[in-house]
Design an enzyme around this catalytic site. Structure first.
Site, PDB file in Angstrom:
ATOM      1  N   ASP A   1      -2.332   2.217  -4.490  1.00 11.92           N
ATOM      2  CA  ASP A   1      -3.643   2.559  -3.655  1.00 11.92           C
ATOM      3  C   ASP A   1      -4.565   1.676  -3.988  1.00 11.92           C
ATOM      4  O   ASP A   1      -4.613   0.763  -4.903  1.00 11.92           O
ATOM      5  CB  ASP A   1      -4.000   4.152  -4.215  1.00 11.92           C
TER       6      ASP A   1
ATOM      7  N   HIS B   1       0.844  -1.327  -0.087  1.00 13.88           N
ATOM      8  CA  HIS B   1      -0.028   0.077   0.274  1.00 13.88           C
ATOM      9  C   HIS B   1       1.017   1.307   0.120  1.00 13.88           C
ATOM     10  O   HIS B   1       0.435   2.334  -0.258  1.00 13.88           O
ATOM     11  CB  HIS B   1      -0.923   0.098   1.098  1.00 13.88           C
TER      12      HIS B   1
END
Length: 409
Positions: A376, A372
């Site tokens: 995204d 992450h």
């Protein structure tokens, strides 16, 4: 002449290897290029060939960590090769010694030992209280008191069985992890600790792929000598999705992002030394036949322990197929320094809704684990949806509406 055999360098970043297995014994005669040992690096298991013919003297033991360039054995190249029959000659005494009958001495009779017996008398009051607290029946233990009476000490030392059966084997064995397994463990822990790893899931209706395989697998096998499996469809779907969502095909290096315009797909395969991830180079350029041929080649090399370090480095994305072992769902761990890994699972007939109707269809759950820090939610979910769309509409999206041409039939 005594030849010193040194550990060759398996790769630029590798400083030491571990002697996994000696394939010869000390004092054996070896031929030039004969495999004499298997050595583990932190990336692969490699065979060590003899550099010359002669009598070998081992200088390291199995399990030893040996620096690259260090001497692991000596080969006496001046030693003559032993005759094939010489090793089989058995020596016998010239005259057989007469047999002498010896009178066996009688073993001394053992002194009688007081035998412990199960309790034949009620336990003492103190022992009874302790046994009740432990929920142990007096008949389940041996009394050491007079006449088999259970004493307080017997009750104190009694251990509840908790219903566990007794009499079975309770052995254990401690073995050293191979260098490869230790490195895999280190990398997995590093991936968990140093990445912001998340996993997103989806399901794929495999009806169209099943229909294509049923229609064309025999012709594909006859034409190319290869099976038409799931991996070619998944690889084509993944490389397409990586082009649509390039962040999934990138990685972090310090404070910089490295993006790639090619797709080197690492494929997790199970080998004799554990999990290995050989790489399909420029998978975006491979046809269905090309993917199946490369998967087969790499799987055979992994199975035979012939995978090299170069074949396992440089991947930009990984596909792991746990479904071959029966896995329904998992959260695969990222293969660092990559930023994403796709987990495939088993295909099971499930009830799903199509056109407002409940139908039975072959369904596979898929999982994308991603870093992450660089990917995204929009990119991760979009990537997995793109994979799903391609797999559910392979003729249109992956084959340009011409399956025969795509499969080179």
């Amino acid at each position: 002449m005594i030849l010193e055999m040194k550990v060759p360098s398996p790769g630029e970043s590798i400083k030491e290897v571990e002697i996994a297995t000696w394939l010869v014994k000390d004092g054996d005669y070896v031929e030039k290029d004969q495999a004499i040992a298997e050595v583990d690096s932190d990336k692969a298991t490699l065979e060590l060939p003899a550099e010359a013919s002669g009598i070998i003297t081992l200088k390291a033991s199995e399990g030893d960590a040996v620096a690259v360039g260090a001497v692991v054995c000596l080969i006496d190249t001046s030693a003559a090769k032993p005759s094939g029959d010489a090793s089989k000659v058995e020596t016998k005494p010239a005259v057989e010694a007469p047999k002498v009958e010896e009178k066996k001495a009688e073993a001394p009779k053992a002194a009688p030992v007081a035998e412990k017996t199960y309790a034949t008398q009620a336990p003492s009051p103190a022992a009874r209280k302790l046994l009740d607290e432990k929920n142990i029946q007096p008949s389940d233990i041996v009394g050491t008191g007079k006449g088999g009476r259970i004493t307080k000490d017997d009750a104190v030392n009694a251990i509840p069985s908790m219903g566990t059966p007794t009499g079975g084997s309770r052995g254990s064995e401690r073995t050293k992890l191979s260098m490869l397994r230790r490195k895999v463990a280190e990398r997995l822990v590093s991936a968990k600790n140093e990445t912001a790893m998340l996993t997103t899931f989806n399901e794929v209706d495999m009806t169209s792929i099943y229909a294509l395989r049923a229609e064309y697998k025999d012709a594909f096998k006859d034409k190319h000598g290869l099976g038409l499996g799931f991996m070619s469809f998944f690889t084509k779907a993944v490389t397409r999705a990586l082009k649509l969502y390039p962040d999934v095909n990138s990685m972090i290096d310090g404070q910089e992002k490295i993006a790639y315009d090619f797709c080197d797909i690492s494929v997790a395969v199970s080998g004799p030394k554990g999990l290995m991830v050989p790489v399909m180079r420029n998978a975006e350029t491979l046809s269905f036949r090309g993917v199946e041929a490369e998967i087969k080649r790499l799987a055979i090399r992994a199975r035979d322990g012939q995978i090299t370090v170069d074949e396992m480095t440089g991947g930009t994305f990984t596909i792991s197929n746990g479904g071959v072992f029966g896995s329904m769902l998992s959260t695969p761990i990222i293969n660092p320094p990559q930023s994403g890994i796709l987990g495939m699972h088993n295909v099971v007939d499930r009830a799903i809704v199509k056109n407002g109707q409940i139908v039975i269809a072959p369904v596979m759950y898929v999982a994308l684990s991603y870093d992450h820090r660089i990917i995204d939610g929009r990119e991760s979910v979009g990537f997995l949806v793109a994979v799903k769309e391609a797999l559910e509409n392979p003729v249109e999206i992956l084959m340009d509406n011409n399956p025969k041409k795509a499969l080179e039939l």
